[in-house]
Design a protein around this motif. Sequence first.
Motif, PDB file in Angstrom:
ATOM      1  N   SER A 425     -19.610 -35.285 -23.140  1.00 47.93           N
ATOM      2  CA  SER A 425     -20.682 -35.656 -23.912  1.00 47.93           C
ATOM      3  C   SER A 425     -21.477 -34.623 -24.453  1.00 47.93           C
ATOM      4  CB  SER A 425     -21.445 -36.644 -22.961  1.00 47.93           C
ATOM      5  OG  SER A 425     -22.061 -35.798 -21.951  1.00 47.93           O
ATOM      6  N   ALA A 426     -22.587 -34.844 -25.301  1.00 48.61           N
ATOM      7  CA  ALA A 426     -23.279 -33.811 -25.613  1.00 48.61           C
ATOM      8  C   ALA A 426     -24.096 -33.079 -24.669  1.00 48.61           C
ATOM      9  CB  ALA A 426     -24.313 -34.245 -26.990  1.00 48.61           C
ATOM     10  N   PRO A 427     -24.771 -33.658 -23.713  1.00 54.31           N
ATOM     11  CA  PRO A 427     -25.445 -33.107 -22.576  1.00 54.31           C
ATOM     12  C   PRO A 427     -24.474 -32.049 -21.795  1.00 54.31           C
ATOM     13  CG  PRO A 427     -26.441 -35.222 -22.802  1.00 54.31           C
ATOM     14  CD  PRO A 427     -25.173 -35.094 -23.700  1.00 54.31           C
ATOM     15  N   ILE A 515     -30.452 -30.148 -31.598  1.00 56.10           N
ATOM     16  CA  ILE A 515     -31.080 -29.118 -30.557  1.00 56.10           C
ATOM     17  C   ILE A 515     -32.753 -29.012 -31.211  1.00 56.10           C
ATOM     18  CG2 ILE A 515     -31.163 -27.359 -29.212  1.00 56.10           C
ATOM     19  CD1 ILE A 515     -28.575 -29.239 -28.972  1.00 56.10           C
ATOM     20  N   THR A 516     -33.535 -30.205 -30.489  1.00 56.61           N
ATOM     21  CA  THR A 516     -34.972 -29.838 -31.071  1.00 56.61           C
ATOM     22  C   THR A 516     -35.732 -28.922 -29.941  1.00 56.61           C
ATOM     23  OG1 THR A 516     -35.530 -31.810 -29.500  1.00 56.61           O
ATOM     24  CG2 THR A 516     -34.874 -32.215 -31.630  1.00 56.61           C
ATOM     25  N   GLU A 517     -36.891 -28.850 -30.341  1.00 62.68           N
ATOM     26  CA  GLU A 517     -37.903 -27.658 -29.411  1.00 62.68           C
ATOM     27  C   GLU A 517     -37.755 -28.280 -27.887  1.00 62.68           C
ATOM     28  OE1 GLU A 517     -41.605 -27.321 -30.757  1.00 62.68           O
ATOM     29  OE2 GLU A 517     -40.869 -26.168 -32.972  1.00 62.68           O
ATOM     30  N   GLU A 518     -37.927 -29.806 -27.845  1.00 66.48           N
ATOM     31  CA  GLU A 518     -37.953 -30.399 -26.425  1.00 66.48           C
ATOM     32  C   GLU A 518     -36.794 -30.075 -25.551  1.00 66.48           C
ATOM     33  OE1 GLU A 518     -40.018 -33.287 -29.081  1.00 66.48           O
ATOM     34  OE2 GLU A 518     -38.778 -31.810 -29.292  1.00 66.48           O
ATOM     35  N   LEU A 519     -35.664 -30.116 -26.392  1.00 67.53           N
ATOM     36  CA  LEU A 519     -34.057 -29.749 -25.751  1.00 67.53           C
ATOM     37  C   LEU A 519     -34.258 -28.403 -25.372  1.00 67.53           C
ATOM     38  CD1 LEU A 519     -31.931 -32.016 -27.543  1.00 67.53           C
ATOM     39  CD2 LEU A 519     -32.832 -32.530 -25.348  1.00 67.53           C
ATOM     40  N   SER A 520     -34.541 -27.694 -26.236  1.00 65.05           N
ATOM     41  CA  SER A 520     -34.603 -26.009 -26.004  1.00 65.05           C
ATOM     42  C   SER A 520     -35.214 -25.676 -24.627  1.00 65.05           C
ATOM     43  CB  SER A 520     -35.016 -25.153 -27.311  1.00 65.05           C
ATOM     44  OG  SER A 520     -34.314 -25.464 -28.542  1.00 65.05           O
ATOM     45  N   ASP A 521     -36.326 -26.323 -24.563  1.00 61.88           N
ATOM     46  CA  ASP A 521     -37.142 -26.233 -23.426  1.00 61.88           C
ATOM     47  C   ASP A 521     -36.387 -26.533 -22.348  1.00 61.88           C
ATOM     48  OD1 ASP A 521     -39.154 -25.044 -24.870  1.00 61.88           O
ATOM     49  OD2 ASP A 521     -40.468 -26.812 -25.004  1.00 61.88           O
ATOM     50  N   ILE A 522     -35.807 -27.522 -22.142  1.00 62.47           N
ATOM     51  CA  ILE A 522     -35.079 -28.275 -20.949  1.00 62.47           C
ATOM     52  C   ILE A 522     -34.068 -26.965 -20.731  1.00 62.47           C
ATOM     53  CG2 ILE A 522     -33.624 -29.964 -20.033  1.00 62.47           C
ATOM     54  CD1 ILE A 522     -35.428 -31.914 -21.724  1.00 62.47           C
ATOM     55  N   ILE A 523     -33.214 -26.730 -21.822  1.00 62.74           N
ATOM     56  CA  ILE A 523     -32.147 -25.775 -21.553  1.00 62.74           C
ATOM     57  C   ILE A 523     -32.651 -24.288 -20.960  1.00 62.74           C
ATOM     58  CG2 ILE A 523     -30.529 -24.364 -22.599  1.00 62.74           C
ATOM     59  CD1 ILE A 523     -30.535 -26.572 -24.813  1.00 62.74           C
ATOM     60  N   MET A 524     -33.769 -24.001 -21.424  1.00 61.83           N
ATOM     61  CA  MET A 524     -34.385 -22.643 -20.924  1.00 61.83           C
ATOM     62  C   MET A 524     -34.896 -22.616 -19.581  1.00 61.83           C
ATOM     63  SD  MET A 524     -34.478 -20.347 -23.386  1.00 61.83           S
ATOM     64  CE  MET A 524     -35.827 -19.293 -23.079  1.00 61.83           C
ATOM     65  N   ASN A 528     -30.407 -29.844 -15.857  1.00 60.04           N
ATOM     66  CA  ASN A 528     -28.808 -30.289 -15.988  1.00 60.04           C
ATOM     67  C   ASN A 528     -28.551 -31.246 -16.992  1.00 60.04           C
ATOM     68  OD1 ASN A 528     -29.923 -32.741 -14.844  1.00 60.04           O
ATOM     69  ND2 ASN A 528     -29.538 -32.167 -12.903  1.00 60.04           N
ATOM     70  N   SER A 529     -27.450 -31.905 -17.024  1.00 56.07           N
ATOM     71  CA  SER A 529     -26.917 -32.623 -17.982  1.00 56.07           C
ATOM     72  C   SER A 529     -27.505 -34.037 -17.969  1.00 56.07           C
ATOM     73  CB  SER A 529     -25.397 -32.960 -17.803  1.00 56.07           C
ATOM     74  OG  SER A 529     -25.053 -33.461 -16.634  1.00 56.07           O
ATOM     75  N   LEU A 530     -28.130 -34.500 -16.670  1.00 66.04           N
ATOM     76  CA  LEU A 530     -28.723 -35.553 -16.551  1.00 66.04           C
ATOM     77  C   LEU A 530     -30.078 -35.513 -17.338  1.00 66.04           C
ATOM     78  CD1 LEU A 530     -28.088 -36.723 -12.751  1.00 66.04           C
ATOM     79  CD2 LEU A 530     -27.053 -37.846 -15.022  1.00 66.04           C
ATOM     80  N   ASP A 531     -30.619 -34.303 -17.219  1.00 64.36           N
ATOM     81  CA  ASP A 531     -31.963 -34.101 -17.702  1.00 64.36           C
ATOM     82  C   ASP A 531     -32.205 -33.920 -19.174  1.00 64.36           C
ATOM     83  OD1 ASP A 531     -33.470 -33.806 -15.281  1.00 64.36           O
ATOM     84  OD2 ASP A 531     -32.853 -31.581 -15.090  1.00 64.36           O
ATOM     85  N   ILE A 532     -31.147 -33.633 -19.683  1.00 65.40           N
ATOM     86  CA  ILE A 532     -30.936 -33.286 -21.232  1.00 65.40           C
ATOM     87  C   ILE A 532     -30.565 -34.865 -21.685  1.00 65.40           C
ATOM     88  CG2 ILE A 532     -29.231 -32.408 -22.932  1.00 65.40           C
ATOM     89  CD1 ILE A 532     -28.862 -30.035 -20.942  1.00 65.40           C
ATOM     90  N   ALA A 533     -29.704 -35.733 -21.030  1.00 72.36           N
ATOM     91  CA  ALA A 533     -29.316 -36.999 -21.381  1.00 72.36           C
ATOM     92  C   ALA A 533     -30.655 -37.935 -21.427  1.00 72.36           C
ATOM     93  CB  ALA A 533     -28.377 -37.492 -20.537  1.00 72.36           C
ATOM     94  N   ALA A 535     -33.719 -36.802 -22.087  1.00 74.82           N
ATOM     95  CA  ALA A 535     -34.520 -36.336 -23.144  1.00 74.82           C
ATOM     96  C   ALA A 535     -33.967 -36.959 -24.436  1.00 74.82           C
ATOM     97  CB  ALA A 535     -34.416 -34.983 -22.943  1.00 74.82           C
ATOM     98  N   CYS A 536     -32.522 -36.927 -24.565  1.00 78.57           N
ATOM     99  CA  CYS A 536     -31.694 -37.444 -26.063  1.00 78.57           C
ATOM    100  C   CYS A 536     -32.078 -38.703 -26.053  1.00 78.57           C
ATOM    101  CB  CYS A 536     -30.350 -37.179 -25.784  1.00 78.57           C
ATOM    102  SG  CYS A 536     -29.753 -35.401 -25.777  1.00 78.57           S
ATOM    103  N   ASN A 537     -32.009 -39.574 -25.004  1.00 79.13           N
ATOM    104  CA  ASN A 537     -32.520 -40.874 -25.120  1.00 79.13           C
ATOM    105  C   ASN A 537     -33.738 -41.192 -25.561  1.00 79.13           C
ATOM    106  OD1 ASN A 537     -31.817 -43.582 -24.836  1.00 79.13           O
ATOM    107  ND2 ASN A 537     -33.012 -43.735 -22.829  1.00 79.13           N
TER     108      ASN A 537
END
Length: 568
Positions: A425-427, A515-524, A528-533, A535-537
């Motif tokens: 998956s993407a996350p 990859i939006t600013e919100e997703l960039s913040d989570i990556i920084m 983990n993949s669950l947090d990113i998933a 946020a994507c939802n």
Amino acid sequence: MKGLHQQSSLLNVLMDNDIISKHQAEKISVEFIRQKKPFVKFLVEDKNVNAVQIAQTLSTTYGYPFIDLTAFDLSQIPEGVRNEKLMNKHNALPLYLKGKVLYIAVSDPTNLEALEEIKFNTGYTTEFVLTDEISLHRSIEKVLEEEGDGLDITDIDSEELAGMDVEEERKEDDSGGDGKDDAPIVVYINKILLDAIKKGASDLHFEPYEKAYRIRFRIDGVLQEIARPPVTLAARMAARLKVMSKLDIAERRVPQDGRIKLALSKKKSIDFRVSTLPTMWGEKIVMRILDSSSAMLGIDMLGYEPDQKAIYMEALAQPQGMILITGPTGSGKTVSLYTGLNILNTPERNISTAEDPVEINLEGINQVQINTKAGLTFPSALRSFLRQDPDIVMVGEIRDLETAEIAIKAAQTGHLVLSTLHTNSAPETLTRLLNMGVPSYNVASSVSIIIAQRLARRLCQACKTEDNVPNEELLKLGFPPEKVAQGVTLYKPVGCEQCTGGYKGRVGIYEVVKITEELSDIIMRGGNSLDIAEACNKLGFNDLRQSGIEKAIQGVTSLEEVNRVTEG
């Protein structure tokens, strides 16, 4: 000047019908002058304008009937009107006669020269019918293949093969094709290869066992048994395939890799990637069919939803950044990548690719075959690319930290980078890069979009039937409550002469994440993949399951197939 006048006329029609904007039209006018291809073909292939919309709009404006060539039986075309030179010259296909009138399929209704020349050549009065450029191109190719000097394949089945001299087959003379007894093998294997192409198979499996020999095709992603030739022919069949692949027929102890180019006609050839594997009872041979025309399908044929297509096109238009496509083997990643590269493939751009192996050949793209034994690896190829003044770089797969670091550096220094990863998956793709050792700030700043994908079988439109699933069950399966409330009609496979088990062809199911600013913040922050998933939802990016459900609601595929490919 006549061509420019026709182009201007067509542009005005397309602008008036909001197919293209005024700004697009100005750019198109300038770029078309440098091209050496028909104008509608240029719009579809180089500017990615929707082929069907163009055809239907021009049909209404010019008053010519529209025809869907995908539903037309090309074998009904009269023999005396097929002229290869004229079909290629005018991008026109004579279809059928009504009395003394010959109807000709075109994508450009301003090409009146085609009417006159075909009329002069055939002696019939000529009229246009309009069709879309993609279907027209495929249909002309198909007709010319049948007309060309294709392989002369005699019908021969395994019963005929069984009549060969068995004692001769038991000898370990794997010369691969010099003796007279080999002629039936040659014909039989050629017939198998052609059958695979006609049935739309992606892979062929030749499998020896102790008391049997099996040939299977992978059609629409599912393996199906095709034939069981006599087991005594195992060694001879393996030898023949190895000769065709230019492999060492005397070496049967280690795996080998090769390639076959099969000429179907003067203009059409298909490549096969061949892999041999020693087993207990002989060599298993698997062949992957590599068809360059799959990269010419156009993005509209791949199955992206409109919002997903918009995100992909926006990322392709950027001068730098990284586009990652992910999914298991056989999920269509290569076709998605090459569809994007085909859109980007213009004279102004320098495009280089590093692949293992090179599956699709495209003119205008510098393709490098990785050769680890010779020291040509993904990292070394990438380093060389960066000294070759590239605009766009494609890396077949990011397998290790070294490749990832160089690719990310390229994406951060003014290059557009496309690549694949084997994740689900993407996350998970983002966390995979982090786990490889890529710093989070590099991932956040370089990755533009991630596309996770699967291939689902399309329902046969001729025989599909309604599938009654209770609303309570639909809600449990993840269907949107608002759509369930409105009423959902699902379909299931039946099976008929036109399909395989109720399915015909495949369609992509996608998860496209920008990859939006919100997703960039989570990556920084090291999410983990669950947090990113999650946020994507929230950001409205459909995951694979949701995209699959949407395809089922549209009647493109079945709920059963969605469950199979999305592991729901």
